[in-house]
Structure formats: structure tokens, C-alpha cells
Enzyme design. Structure first.
Site, PDB file in Angstrom:
ATOM      1  N   HIS A 137       3.374   6.218  -1.670  1.00  0.00           N
ATOM      2  CA  HIS A 137       3.808   7.261  -0.798  1.00  0.00           C
ATOM      3  C   HIS A 137       5.215   6.910  -0.906  1.00  0.00           C
ATOM      4  CE1 HIS A 137       0.134   8.493   0.718  1.00  0.00           C
ATOM      5  NE2 HIS A 137      -0.278   7.582   0.943  1.00  0.00           N
ATOM      6  N   LYS A 167      -4.552  10.045  -8.624  1.00  0.00           N
ATOM      7  CA  LYS A 167      -4.499  10.004  -7.318  1.00  0.00           C
ATOM      8  C   LYS A 167      -4.459  11.458  -6.716  1.00  0.00           C
ATOM      9  CE  LYS A 167      -2.858   9.000  -2.939  1.00  0.00           C
ATOM     10  NZ  LYS A 167      -3.357   8.013  -2.141  1.00  0.00           N
ATOM     11  N   HIS A 222       0.980  -1.170  -0.009  1.00  0.00           N
ATOM     12  CA  HIS A 222      -0.132   0.016   0.154  1.00  0.00           C
ATOM     13  C   HIS A 222       0.898   1.188   0.025  1.00  0.00           C
ATOM     14  CE1 HIS A 222      -3.675   2.107   0.840  1.00  0.00           C
ATOM     15  NE2 HIS A 222      -2.964   3.127   1.764  1.00  0.00           N
TER      16      HIS A 222
END
Ligand SMILES: *[C@@H]1O[C@H](CO)[C@@H](O)[C@H](O)[C@H]1NC(C)=O
Length: 393
Positions: free
Chosen positions: A282, A325, A267
Site C-alpha cells: 500500500h 493484486k 506488508h
């Protein structure tokens, strides 16, 4: 009698505190940089030339006595140790019992997960920042953030930046380093669609182990993180630390379809696609790789941190092969071990909360989330997410 003993102890502690605040490493070896002291006692003080005058004598590897070191933080570089756990680990200096273990536990040390304060998080993150020797330099990495949009426009899905975000990266210099190579090896082990099961070959499982070993055991930065958590009583050994990281980051859980399709690592570092949108994502290296392959189109950014050298923090809008995103924040230009250490630290110390760190005197807030629907070990929670919080603009 009792009163006198208490008074004597109080005077001793007061005196130690007083002398510490001047210029001594007594009881401070390995602690993070703390500007309330006039000099420092951790490995980075050698680089910054602000070590206390007794640093070498008291803290440096090779010190074989507990003189002035009782209850100090665990430092793997020391030959022997002087904290309350050394008896259990059988690695005390020979004069530990005589000097430190005055009937009932000595001083300091961990003791079953003691409280981690905000000041300690700030001090440790400054130390990790100073230790990030594998970060990119200005000549190794060039970015062009281009369009800056207000928060109200992050959902507009418009490509306001004609150029790539990553203009140049010296791959030869960075990707050949063990921690970057280890990250690259694990990044491509995932299916980005949630609902699609993740399964790993023996080779891919070995890559996870290599990533943990290279980032956490083989770097000074990783060892510093472990030393801190060890002193705090969070982990009793390095094996326990690595094993727990492995489960919290790489352990699989289900986000969709009741199949094991996700993990904290996938993730946060690799990124996922869920319900038609990018979820997580990230990490700057994954962003760089996909952008270079033409699979990711950078649109704009809505946050740019106050740092003028790497690592910096940016909140990005982008399209990943048809999936948008809205705000993907990431630390840019740091080493893989730095990212991994900061997220791990914040997840361990402030699970599900904002975690206030300090990098080069400037605040960085990391938000983490726990995964609450399944567990590992003794009802321990997997990492749901972790990322730099981007203050409103
Ligand atoms: C998970 O549990 C924590 C702690 O109990 C809670 O604060 C948080 O809101 C929960 N998260 C979700 C997504 O339910």
C-alpha cells in the site's frame, strides 16, 4: 462555600469557552485546525494566515510564561510547557505552579491515555495534511490511471491499461530529500515471499532507525503527531514514541512456515506474496520503483479519490512479477512521513477498525488490522495491516 467555589469555577470555564470561541488562542496552542473557531493556533495558521491575534504572544516558540497556556497541548517548539505532565518532565515554565497548578492537576493534559475522538482525528489529519511539505507537486509527479473498473471486475486479471500508472516522477527533486532517501533504504531489505525468513544486517537495522528519525523526529509533521499523542497521554516521551513505532512496524512475526518472515512495515510498504497472490502493498513509492524496473504491470483501478492535487488515493489492480493484486489501495504522491504518520495514528487510535480522517475537507477512511498471534512488550500487538479503505463503486 463549596457552592460558591463551584459556581466561580463554572463561570471561569464558561468565560474561557466563550472568549475562546471568539478569537483567542488561550488554551488552544498547537491544537489541530478546527473550523468551529474563527481563527487557529497551530503552526499551519501562519501559512493560511488565519492565526488568532494573540497567537504569536501566547503560542509562538519563546513564550516563557504559562499565561493563557495552562493545560495546553505539548508543543516541542515551545521553550517551556504548561500541561499536567511538565512537572514530571521537568520542563514547566517558571510560573506554571503559580498560574496552572491550583491544587490538583491543573487543567487538561493527557492523563493515562485519554479518549481520542473522531473530531480530534479529523482535525489532526487536516493539520498533518497541511504540514506535508514533502509531498509531490503536479509538476513533479504525473500519473495516468487509465481504465476504471467496477468492483465486480477487479478479479478479472485483465490488463486494461496500456501505459504505466506513473508517467513521470522528478526523482532528483524528491528522492534526495532525507525522508524519501530513508524510505528507499529500508524498502529493499525484504524478501517478498512469506515463509522465507527475514534477517537484517547491522546496516539494515540502522536504516530502520534512520527512517524513524527522519520521518518522525526531523519533520514538523512527525513532531505534530507525537505532540498530539503525548498530550493524549499515549506516550510519555519522544523516546517511548519512537521505540513503540519501531516495534509495532518493524518487529518481526510469522505469517507462514513458523519463521520470522513478516512485519507491518514489510506488508504495508514493501508488499508480500502469500499463497500465490500479492498481500499488503500500500505504498506508492514502492509501486513506482517496481513499475519503472518493469517488474510490475498496472492493469486498472477501481477507486479514485475526490482529491485533485496530491496526495490522492487510488485502488489499483496490478500484476507483480507473476502475482496478482486485486485491490491495492495507496495514498499517491504524499511524503513517506505522511503515509507513516496516518497509518500509525489510525493504528494507535483505532486499532483493527475504520479510522475516519479528513484531508482538505474530504473524508479518508483508513482500515487497520492488529496482528493477534504474537506480541511485543506488555502484550502489545504488531501492525497486521493498514490501508485506505476504498468505498464501493
Ligand atoms: C484480532 O483481535 C481483535 C480484537 O480482539 C479482533 O477484533 C479481530 O477480529 C482479531 N483478528 C483476527 C484476524 O482474528
Amino acid at each position: 462555600m463549596k457552592v460558591i467555589a463551584v459556581l466561580a469555577l463554572w463561570v471561569t470555564l464558561f468565560y474561557q469557552g466563550y472568549s475562546n470561541s471568539l478569537d483567542s488562542c488561550q488554551g488552544r496552542c498547537g491544537f489541530g485546525t478546527d473550523n468551529s473557531f474563527s481563527c487557529q493556533c497551530n503552526p499551519s495558521c501562519e501559512r493560511y494566515r488565519d492565526c488568532c491575534s494573540d497567537y504569536t504572544e501566547i503560542c509562538k516558540a519563546g513564550a516563557t510564561s504559562c499565561k493563557g497556556r495552562c493545560g495546553e497541548k505539548y508543543n516541542s517548539q515551545n521553550e517551556c510547557h504548561c500541561n499536567s505532565k511538565c512537572t514530571q518532565h521537568k520542563n514547566c515554565c517558571s510560573d506554571y505552579a503559580e498560574l496552572c497548578d491550583r491544587g490538583g492537576g491543573g487543567g487538561g493534559g493527557g492523563g493515562g491515555g485519554s479518549v481520542i475522538t473522531d473530531a480530534e482525528l479529523k482535525a489532526l489529519s487536516e493539520t498533518l495534511y497541511a504540514l506535508d511539505s514533502n509531498k509531490a507537486s503536479a509538476s513533479e509527479l504525473v500519473i495516468d490511471p487509465q481504465a476504471l473498473v467496477p468492483d465486480s471486475q477487479t478479479s478479472s486479471q485483465s490488463d486494461l491499461s496500456p501505459e504505466r500508472l506513473f508517467l513521470y516522477l522528478n526523482e532528483e527533486a524528491l528522492f534526495s530529500r532525507p525522508t524519501y532517501a530513508a524510505l528507499l533504504a529500508v524498502l529493499d531489505n525484504y524478501h517478498r515471499m512469506t515463509g522465507q525468513v527475514e534477517d537484517f544486517s547491522a546496516q539494515q537495522l540502522a536504516e530502520q532507525e534512520t527512517f524513524l528519525k527522519e520521518t518522525m523526529s526531523n519533520t514538523e509533521l512527525g513532531r505534530e503527531l507525537f505532540a498530539f499523542l503525548y498530550t493524549k497521554g499515549v506516550y510519555a516521551s519522544e523516546e517511548e514514541f519512537i521505540q513503540d513505532l519501531k516495534m509495532m512496524w518493524f518487529g518481526l512475526y510469522t505469517r507462514s512456515n513458523n519463521v520470522m518472515d513478516s512485519s507491518g512495515f514489510e506488508h504495508i510498504f514493501a508488499g508480500e506474496v502469500k499463497k500465490g497472490k500479492v498481500s499488503g502493498f500500500h505504498n506508492w513509492i514502492q509501486f513506482y520503483l517496481l513499475e519503472k524496473r518493469g517488474e510490475l504491470n498496472y492493469y486498472s483501478h477501481s477507486f479514485n479519490g475526490p482529491w485533485t492535487t496530491y496526495p490522492d488515493v487510488i485502488g489499483m489492480q496490478f500484476m507483480w512479477d507473476g502475482y496478482f493484486k486485486q485491490v491495492g489501495s495507496a495514498v499517491i504522491g504524499c511524503s513517506p512521513e505522511f503515509d507513516f504518520a496516518l497509518y500509525s495514528l489510525c493504528y494507535i487510535a483505532r486499532p483493527g477498525k475504520q479510522c475516519r480522517l479528513s484531508l482538505g475537507g474530504k473524508e479518508l477512511i483508513i482500515q487497520t488490522y492488529t496482528w493477534n498471534n504474537s506480541y511485543y512488550g506488555d502484550r502489545k500487538k504488531f501492525i497486521g495491516s493498514a490501508f485506505p479503505a476504498t468505498p464501493r463503486n
